[in-house]
Every structure is written in structure tokens, then in C-alpha cells.
Design a protein around this motif. Structure first.
Motif, PDB file in Angstrom:
ATOM      1  N   UNK A   1     -18.883  45.105  29.460  1.00 15.94           N
ATOM      2  CA  UNK A   1     -18.145  45.592  30.939  1.00 15.94           C
ATOM      3  C   UNK A   1     -19.445  45.532  31.773  1.00 15.94           C
ATOM      4  N   UNK A   2     -19.580  44.211  32.434  1.00 16.59           N
ATOM      5  CA  UNK A   2     -20.942  44.055  33.023  1.00 16.59           C
ATOM      6  C   UNK A   2     -20.308  43.852  34.630  1.00 16.59           C
TER       7      UNK A   2
ATOM      8  N   UNK B   1     -18.046  37.022  37.803  1.00 13.27           N
ATOM      9  CA  UNK B   1     -17.882  38.263  38.398  1.00 13.27           C
ATOM     10  C   UNK B   1     -17.217  38.237  39.968  1.00 13.27           C
ATOM     11  N   UNK B   2     -16.427  39.305  40.368  1.00 12.43           N
ATOM     12  CA  UNK B   2     -15.965  39.432  41.738  1.00 12.43           C
ATOM     13  C   UNK B   2     -16.475  40.556  42.382  1.00 12.43           C
ATOM     14  N   UNK B   3     -16.775  40.312  43.691  1.00 14.30           N
ATOM     15  CA  UNK B   3     -17.104  41.410  44.434  1.00 14.30           C
ATOM     16  C   UNK B   3     -16.204  42.671  44.299  1.00 14.30           C
TER      17      UNK B   3
ATOM     18  N   UNK C   1     -16.402  43.227  35.098  1.00 16.47           N
ATOM     19  CA  UNK C   1     -15.790  42.135  34.404  1.00 16.47           C
ATOM     20  C   UNK C   1     -15.549  42.707  32.905  1.00 16.47           C
ATOM     21  N   UNK C   2     -14.333  42.889  32.731  1.00 11.72           N
ATOM     22  CA  UNK C   2     -14.022  43.160  31.277  1.00 11.72           C
ATOM     23  C   UNK C   2     -13.865  41.843  30.309  1.00 11.72           C
ATOM     24  N   UNK C   3     -14.581  41.646  29.462  1.00 11.39           N
ATOM     25  CA  UNK C   3     -14.926  40.298  28.975  1.00 11.39           C
ATOM     26  C   UNK C   3     -14.584  40.560  27.248  1.00 11.39           C
TER      27      UNK C   3
ATOM     28  N   UNK D   1     -10.667  37.445  30.187  1.00 13.09           N
ATOM     29  CA  UNK D   1     -11.400  38.364  31.100  1.00 13.09           C
ATOM     30  C   UNK D   1     -10.432  39.156  31.997  1.00 13.09           C
ATOM     31  N   UNK D   2     -10.761  40.270  32.506  1.00 16.28           N
ATOM     32  CA  UNK D   2     -10.008  41.190  33.430  1.00 16.28           C
ATOM     33  C   UNK D   2     -11.094  41.746  34.361  1.00 16.28           C
ATOM     34  N   UNK D   3     -10.709  41.483  35.680  1.00 13.97           N
ATOM     35  CA  UNK D   3     -11.676  41.835  36.669  1.00 13.97           C
ATOM     36  C   UNK D   3     -11.192  43.386  37.019  1.00 13.97           C
TER      37      UNK D   3
END
Length: 360
Positions: A29-30, A160-162, A166-168, A175-177
Motif C-alpha cells: 500500500x504505497x 499512483x494518483x494524487x 495504491x493497493x497493489x 490495483x485499487x486507488x
């Protein structure tokens, strides 16, 4: 469509939780940092690459006829992996600048790889979907540089999104943001750079990965992601047992953290962060006195949770704090370091930021 020149950027990353799980097909989760590596690049009409670094003042030219070493190896690795994948990589002149702290466990190497990959892909009009780029960058670092990292760093730097973590799933690459609205809840993530030496391509990281692979083989599972705590009782080797226990429990902590974040219960992830650090310290044995001191002091000063982030053996600690207490926690850690004779730490607040993209 190809272009002749441009400017690209890719960020460093912080890992909220999920350490040494990526190469075990696990969960991480980075989120991306505002600190980034910027590559200014232009096409050349020959298969040659000239790379200049504003940080070192050096310029390196290569054509892959011989191995490239040092910092430029990360650039050469990207050229090599793209060509090995069948892409016609354009020759280029590249100038590199970065404010991602090197050697701090914030993935400065992945930021460099992913920025260069984005630049070369656009310069050459290469058809490389965004979701495929992390695996290419990972292979560049594994096969060319010789660092047996997982895919987390490159995924964070690219995808990644602002305002999100990022759940990877490192097996399926799904992925899930996940929204990470720290400011909305009056919270902050304080990053404490311990400034302890942080060297990973020295055998220790590789030894941890080898231990995890050995444990999985003995348990008869594809990777430790597939093992349970009950399974671990079948490991007679105490060292392998502890290494595996870290990975199994860390995967569970990532999933528990995700569940809390989905419900907006940000403060409650603190104990999971702290438990992650204890596991890295006791079972995986990758912490050093500086990061242990930073964690203990941050907790004593009021942090909800704190943990080392990155591959270990130095680097950074992140602490979940009330935004209004961030400065107080930072001052407490600085004072504790001074009392123990450590190098003065540096601190900053981490804001979830976007992944690799073209600037101009």
C-alpha cells in the motif's frame, strides 16, 4: 506518434504498509511523493544515449556494447529492457535532476527508471500500456542492475494518483486507488529520514528474499502469500520461521489497513503501522538503531503509529500524527537523535501525489 524532445517526471514513494511482501506475491500500500525525478530528453539520430546528472555533475555516454555501472546503470537498464522486449528504442540525450533523497528508502532508483522509461516511450512512440511499465522497470533493476526488488516501487512511481494510496496485489497486478484524505481528518504523515546508511545491493536484501523463497518451497506453496500462520509450524528452522511470519502477518496488516481506510477510519491504522515495525525489527531483522529510536520517540510524542518504510537497514520512518502536532513530533525525534549521538534527521510531510507523467 513520436516526438523530438520533452520533459518527464516520476515520483519517489513512501510505503504506508506492506514491507518485503511484494516479492512474495503479496499486498502493498504505497503512495507517491511530491519529490520527483525529472528527465529532460531529446532524440538522437543514432543508437547512443548520453546521460547527464545535475546531482553528480557527470555525463555518461553508452551504446550497450559494454555494461554500464554506477548511477547511469539505471538508465542503461531501461534501454536494455525495452530493447530486450522487442522495442526500437531511440537514441537520446537525457538530463536528469531529482529532489528524491537518495539512499533514504524512498525509491529514488525507481523514480529514475520510471521517468526514463516514460521519456523513451514517448520519444520512440512505443506502444507500452501504463500497466505494463512497472514490470519492465522492475526487470531492468533485477536483471541489469542486480537488485532483486519486487514490483512495488515501480508500480507506485508509475500508477499512483494524487490524494490516494495504491493497493497493489503483486501477484495479479490488480490495483485499487484508495482515498487517503489526511488533511480532511486533520492528520499528517511525517517522514523522518534517519540519515543512517541505506545500502540494499549488498546481500542483505537478497538474503531476505532467498529466505522467503526457501520457506515457501519447504511449505510447498508458490509463495508466502499462500501460507497461513498455522502452516508456519511446519518450519523447523527458527530463522526461516521468523522471516516467514513477518510476511504472513504483514500481508494481513495490509488487508486490515485497507478495510479501515475504506471506512475512513484513518487514525485506527496507527497500531497496524507500529506492529509492522515491530515485525520488521524482531522477525525480519532489517531495522537499525536510528529508525528504532525514531519510531519509539514519535510514539512517545503522540503519534498514532510509526514504522520504518522501505527495504530496511537505514532509511526513513513515517509517523501518523495530528497535523498540528507534526512539528512537535519532529522536534522530539531530533532531540532524541542528538542525545544518542546520531546524525541529525531531516523531516517533511508526505502528500499523496501523482505518478509518472509528461510535464512538457
Amino acid at each position: 506518434m513520436t516526438i523530438d524532445h520533452g520533459v518527464w517526471a516520476a515520483p519517489g514513494r513512501i510505503n504506508l504498509i506492506g514491507e518485503h511482501t511484494d516479492y512474495c506475491d503479496g499486498f502493498v500500500l504505497p503512495f507517491a511523493l511530491p519529490q520527483r525525478t525529472v528527465v529532460t530528453a531529446s532524440r538522437l539520430d543514432r543508437p547512443e544515449w548520453t546521460v547527464s546528472s545535475t546531482l553528480t555533475g557527470e555525463t555518461v555516454t553508452f551504446d550497450l556494447s559494454e555494461p554500464v555501472t554506477g548511477w547511469a546503470a539505471y538508465v542503461a537498464a531501461v534501454v536494455w529492457v525495452l530493447r530486450d522486449a522487442g522495442h526500437e528504442v531511440p537514441g537520446a540525450r537525457l538530463s536528469i535532476d531529482s529532489d528524491v533523497p537518495g539512499g533514504a528508502g524512498l525509491s529514488s532508483s525507481a523514480a529514475l527508471e520510471c521517468a526514463v522509461l516514460a521519456a523513451l516511450a514517448d520519444l520512440g512512440g512505443l506502444d507500452i500500456p501504463l500497466e505494463r511499465r512497472p514490470l519492465l522497470a522492475q526487470r531492468a533493476e533485477n536483471a541489469y542492475v542486480g537488485m532483486p526488488c519486487g514490483v512495488m516501487d515501480q508500480s507506485a512511481s508509475t500508477l499512483c494518483r494524487e490524494g490516494h494510496a495504491l493497493f497493489l496485489d503483486c501477484r495479479s497486478m490488480a490495483t485499487e486507488h484508495v482515498p487517503l484524505d489526511l488533511a480532511g481528518q486533520g492528520l499528517a504523515i511525517l517522514v523522518i529520514d534517519s540519515r543512517a546508511p541505506h545500502q540494499l545491493v549488498d546481500g542483505e536484501y537478497a538474503a531476505r528474499r532467498a529466505a522467503c523463497e526457501r520457506a515457501a518451497a519447504l511449505l510447498g506453496v508458490p509463495a508466502l502469500r499462500d501460507a497461513t500462520l498455522d502452516d508456519l509450524s511446519r518450519l523447523d528452522d527458527e530463522l526461516l520461521f521468523r522471516r516467514a511470519r513477518h510476511v504472513v502477518t504483514e500481508n494481513a496488516r495490509v488487508l486490515d489497513t485497507i478495510a479501515l481506510l475504506r471506512e475512513g477510519r484513518l487514525r485506527e491504522i496507527g497500531p497496524l503501522m507500529t506492529a509492522s515495525h515491530a515485525s520488521m525489527r524482531d522477525d525480519f531483522e532489517i531495522t537499525v538503531p536510528e529508525v528504532d529510536e525514531a519510531v519509539e520517540t514519535a510514539l512517545s510524542a503522540g503519534a498514532y503509529g510509526a514504522r520504518m518504510t522501505g527495504g530496511g537497514f537505514g532509511g526513513c520512518v513515517l509517523a501518523l500524527v495530528e497535523a498540528e502536532k507534526a512539528a512537535t513530533v519532529a522536534e522530539a525525534v531530533t532531540a532524541a537523535f542528538a542525545a544518542r549521538g546520531f546524525n541529525p534527521p531531516t523531516t517533511f510531510l508526505a502528500l499523496p501525489s501523482p505518478g509518472a507523467h509528461r510535464l512538457s
